[in-house]
Design an enzyme around this catalytic site. Structure first.
Site, PDB file in Angstrom:
ATOM      1  N   LYS A   1      53.267  33.353  37.168  1.00  0.00           N
ATOM      2  CA  LYS A   1      53.100  34.004  35.860  1.00  0.00           C
ATOM      3  C   LYS A   1      54.288  34.917  35.584  1.00  0.00           C
ATOM      4  O   LYS A   1      54.672  35.739  36.410  1.00  0.00           O
ATOM      5  CB  LYS A   1      51.810  34.825  35.870  1.00  0.00           C
ATOM      6  CG  LYS A   1      51.616  35.698  34.631  1.00  0.00           C
ATOM      7  CD  LYS A   1      50.421  36.633  34.804  1.00  0.00           C
ATOM      8  CE  LYS A   1      50.319  37.641  33.661  1.00  0.00           C
ATOM      9  NZ  LYS A   1      49.222  38.620  33.867  1.00  0.00           N
TER      10      LYS A   1
ATOM     11  N   ASP B   1      44.401  40.187  25.778  1.00  0.00           N
ATOM     12  CA  ASP B   1      44.975  40.768  26.987  1.00  0.00           C
ATOM     13  C   ASP B   1      44.589  39.980  28.233  1.00  0.00           C
ATOM     14  O   ASP B   1      44.955  40.362  29.342  1.00  0.00           O
ATOM     15  CB  ASP B   1      44.539  42.237  27.139  1.00  0.00           C
ATOM     16  CG  ASP B   1      45.393  42.992  28.155  1.00  0.00           C
ATOM     17  OD1 ASP B   1      46.553  42.597  28.355  1.00  0.00           O
ATOM     18  OD2 ASP B   1      44.885  43.968  28.748  1.00  0.00           O
TER      19      ASP B   1
ATOM     20  N   ARG C   1      46.113  33.941  32.296  1.00  0.00           N
ATOM     21  CA  ARG C   1      45.421  32.694  32.642  1.00  0.00           C
ATOM     22  C   ARG C   1      45.710  31.599  31.615  1.00  0.00           C
ATOM     23  O   ARG C   1      45.663  30.412  31.941  1.00  0.00           O
ATOM     24  CB  ARG C   1      43.926  32.963  32.775  1.00  0.00           C
ATOM     25  CG  ARG C   1      43.230  33.384  31.496  1.00  0.00           C
ATOM     26  CD  ARG C   1      41.944  34.133  31.760  1.00  0.00           C
ATOM     27  NE  ARG C   1      42.188  35.452  32.336  1.00  0.00           N
ATOM     28  CZ  ARG C   1      41.248  36.350  32.622  1.00  0.00           C
ATOM     29  NH1 ARG C   1      39.985  36.050  32.399  1.00  0.00           N
ATOM     30  NH2 ARG C   1      41.548  37.515  33.145  1.00  0.00           N
TER      31      ARG C   1
ATOM     32  N   LYS D   1      46.817  47.343  24.962  1.00  0.00           N
ATOM     33  CA  LYS D   1      46.577  48.162  26.141  1.00  0.00           C
ATOM     34  C   LYS D   1      46.690  49.649  25.793  1.00  0.00           C
ATOM     35  O   LYS D   1      47.375  50.016  24.833  1.00  0.00           O
ATOM     36  CB  LYS D   1      47.611  47.829  27.232  1.00  0.00           C
ATOM     37  CG  LYS D   1      47.448  46.478  27.876  1.00  0.00           C
ATOM     38  CD  LYS D   1      48.508  46.276  28.945  1.00  0.00           C
ATOM     39  CE  LYS D   1      48.358  44.932  29.624  1.00  0.00           C
ATOM     40  NZ  LYS D   1      47.155  44.844  30.453  1.00  0.00           N
TER      41      LYS D   1
ATOM     42  N   ASP E   1      53.917  42.967  28.800  1.00  0.00           N
ATOM     43  CA  ASP E   1      52.549  42.721  28.357  1.00  0.00           C
ATOM     44  C   ASP E   1      51.996  43.956  27.657  1.00  0.00           C
ATOM     45  O   ASP E   1      51.547  44.909  28.299  1.00  0.00           O
ATOM     46  CB  ASP E   1      51.665  42.359  29.549  1.00  0.00           C
ATOM     47  CG  ASP E   1      50.235  42.052  29.132  1.00  0.00           C
ATOM     48  OD1 ASP E   1      50.013  41.812  27.929  1.00  0.00           O
ATOM     49  OD2 ASP E   1      49.353  42.039  30.013  1.00  0.00           O
TER      50      ASP E   1
ATOM     51  N   ASP F   1      54.720  42.446  34.858  1.00  0.00           N
ATOM     52  CA  ASP F   1      53.715  41.393  34.763  1.00  0.00           C
ATOM     53  C   ASP F   1      54.320  40.010  34.962  1.00  0.00           C
ATOM     54  O   ASP F   1      53.653  39.004  34.764  1.00  0.00           O
ATOM     55  CB  ASP F   1      52.996  41.469  33.412  1.00  0.00           C
ATOM     56  CG  ASP F   1      51.581  40.940  33.465  1.00  0.00           C
ATOM     57  OD1 ASP F   1      51.051  40.775  34.582  1.00  0.00           O
ATOM     58  OD2 ASP F   1      50.991  40.687  32.406  1.00  0.00           O
TER      59      ASP F   1
ATOM     60  N   GLU G   1      45.826  37.082  28.864  1.00  0.00           N
ATOM     61  CA  GLU G   1      46.824  36.083  28.479  1.00  0.00           C
ATOM     62  C   GLU G   1      47.403  35.326  29.662  1.00  0.00           C
ATOM     63  O   GLU G   1      47.866  34.184  29.521  1.00  0.00           O
ATOM     64  CB  GLU G   1      47.952  36.760  27.687  1.00  0.00           C
ATOM     65  CG  GLU G   1      49.065  37.408  28.500  1.00  0.00           C
ATOM     66  CD  GLU G   1      48.604  38.545  29.402  1.00  0.00           C
ATOM     67  OE1 GLU G   1      49.233  38.756  30.462  1.00  0.00           O
ATOM     68  OE2 GLU G   1      47.627  39.236  29.068  1.00  0.00           O
TER      69      GLU G   1
END
Length: 499
Positions: free
Chosen positions: A265, A347, A351, A277, A270, A288, A349
């Site tokens: 990933k 959020d 996956r 967030k 993010d 991230d 995202e």
């Protein structure tokens, strides 16, 4: 760092620091007893005064005053014998390297134990990794640093069985260099490390080795390929996404038909999308992409070491930003495998982009999959910053990943993944949804979501939230906060064990 292994007795080795490990309570090993004789009992005197300690992380330095070729002797504590392991030794070596930096030393010699409780190769690797990883400086963007950490330039291994472990020590040094490169990339500010720049770094790696092939897909190609989940997450950002594919083809693979698929990933920043967030600590969301950076660095390490295992590395890279074009809660997107996903939280995202990348990796020939992702905050709550969560569909493959993590120092712990967790991601409108309204088992249901996109074959998932980026330094060889390069050493160890 230059690595030398010499048959010269420790008392004859020239270095800025000549180091050895001691346990708690302190008892000088045979090689140190000989050094003590040559410095007129100075080490024993420090023991009697209570200054030389065997506590984990303690380092006591004695100047040789010309009585030895080495300028200083360093006794490095590794703690009680019952708790002694490779991490204890890595921590001791890191502390010695930091002390060397403090006194301007560039050369460290380390006396390997004779008949030690660790195999000689494991001991040598731990020393190399501690000295290479411990003094890492995350402040490369400072214009002035009054107390910079300077790495050790040369490590001399001496004592028992050094010639037999020289190759392992040099391999460990190469992997540590790639681990620190991964740390540099993850620590980089998000205005510098964009998806395009991450793809450029992958190209730089590929250009170094003729066994690496790179493919980098832009936004139009991503959409045309049918990667609706990756395209949706990226559409709120002005920085376009990339799907980075780095394939390592060894000249003589050890296992014909075996392809290790690595998926990482890489959300280079993010913000949470429209499910924004909180502002507190949002600056850390540059990290991230720790899984993606680890996968790319590991591919470089495998190519440098010429490990005879074919590897397919797939890294979906994008930003998750709010904006007029951002995907919304309530949107339904279609992933590469044709399954539809209701977005209930923008959020969640990671996956989504992994869904397309996993299916792409399997479809491109990966026989065994391993994905790494800073996926859930709940993993940090559950496991802290030392163990990553391990999930999978094949017991043998899970154990292979677990064992590689234990041997490498990138520790992982198996979690359950029962099919009953599928009910958390049921949707009334699509094949599934990307998050649950229930605050229960979120690392497990995230893994269960990913399982929908792995195709046929062995798969393991590492949730490295907490281990890839430290809020504060740990009481070991990761003495500074920030990126750890988690996963690079594990992947290389896993690949080597597959030969």
């Amino acid at each position: 760092m230059e690595i030398d292994a010499v048959a010269t007795p420790p008392a004859g080795v020239e270095a800025d620091l000549l180091a050895f490990s001691v346990r708690d309570p302190v008892e000088l090993p045979p090689a140190a007893q000989e050094l003590d004789r040559l410095v007129d009992g100075g080490l024993q005197h420090l023991i009697e005064d209570g200054e030389l300690k065997g506590e984990r992380g303690a380092v006591t330095v004695l100047h040789s005053l010309g009585r030895l070729p080495a300028h200083r002797i360093a006794a490095a504590g590794v703690g009680e014998a019952k708790h002694y392991d490779s991490d204890s030794l890595r921590t001791a070596a890191a502390t010695v390297a930091t002390r060397a930096s403090d006194v301007g030393g560039r050369t460290v010699a380390w006396i390997l134990e004779e008949n030690g409780s660790l195999p000689a190769a494991e001991e040598a690797r731990a020393v190399v990794e501690g000295i290479a990883l411990g003094p890492y400086d995350s402040g490369r963007w400072k214009t002035r640093d009054d107390h910079p950490r300077r790495p050790v330039e040369r490590l001399i291994l001496c004592g028992a069985q050094v010639e037999a472990v020289a190759g392992e020590a040099r391999r460990a040094n190469a992997v540590a260099v790639w681990t620190n490169r991964c740390r540099d990339v993850v620590n980089a500010p998000p205005n510098e490390c964009t998806p395009a720049r991450l793809a450029d770094w992958a190209a730089e790696i590929a250009d170094r080795f003729d066994t690496l092939e790179l493919e980098s897909l832009g936004p139009d190609e991503i959409r045309a390929a049918g990667m609706g989940a990756l395209a949706a997450v990226s559409q709120g950002s002005d920085n376009p996404p990339r799907l980075i594919v780095l394939r390592y083809r060894p000249r003589e693979p050890a296992r014909e038909g075996f392809v290790l698929g690595l998926v990482g990933k890489a959300i280079t920043f993010d913000a949470g999308g429209l499910s924004l967030k909180p502002a507190d600590r949002m600056e850390e969301m540059k990290a991230d992409m720790g899984g993606g950076a680890a996968v790319l660095a590991a591919a470089g390490a495998l190519a440098e070491l010429e490990v005879p295992v074919e590897v397919l590395a797939v890294v979906p890279a994008c930003e998750n930003m709010p904006g007029g074009h951002a995907y919304r809660p309530g949107d339904i997107v279609t992933a590469l495998n044709g399954k539809t996903i209701e977005v209930t939280n923008t959020d969640a995202e990671g996956r989504l982009i992994l869904a397309d990348a996993l299916w792409h990796a399997r479809g491109s020939g990966a026989t065994h999959l391993l994905d790494l992702a800073t996926l859930t905050g709940a993993m940090v709550v559950a496991m802290g910053d030392y163990y990553a969560g391990l999930f999978g569909n094949d017991p043998d493959w899970i154990e292979a990943v677990r064992a590689a993590g234990e041997a490498s120092g990138d520790h992982v712990w198996p979690w359950p993944l029962h099919d009953t967790y599928r009910r958390y991601i049921r949707s009334s409108f699509a094949d599934m949804k990307n998050s649950s309204e229930h605050r229960q088992g979120s690392p497990i249901l995230a893994a269960r979501f990913l399982e929908e996109f792995i195709g046929d074959g062995a798969w393991a998932h590492l949730d490295i939230a907490g281990t890839a980026y430290l809020e504060r330094g740990r009481d070991d060889y990761y003495v500074c906060g920030g990126a750890t390069g988690f996963g690079v050493r594990l992947i290389v160890e896993l690949a080597r064990r597959l030969t």
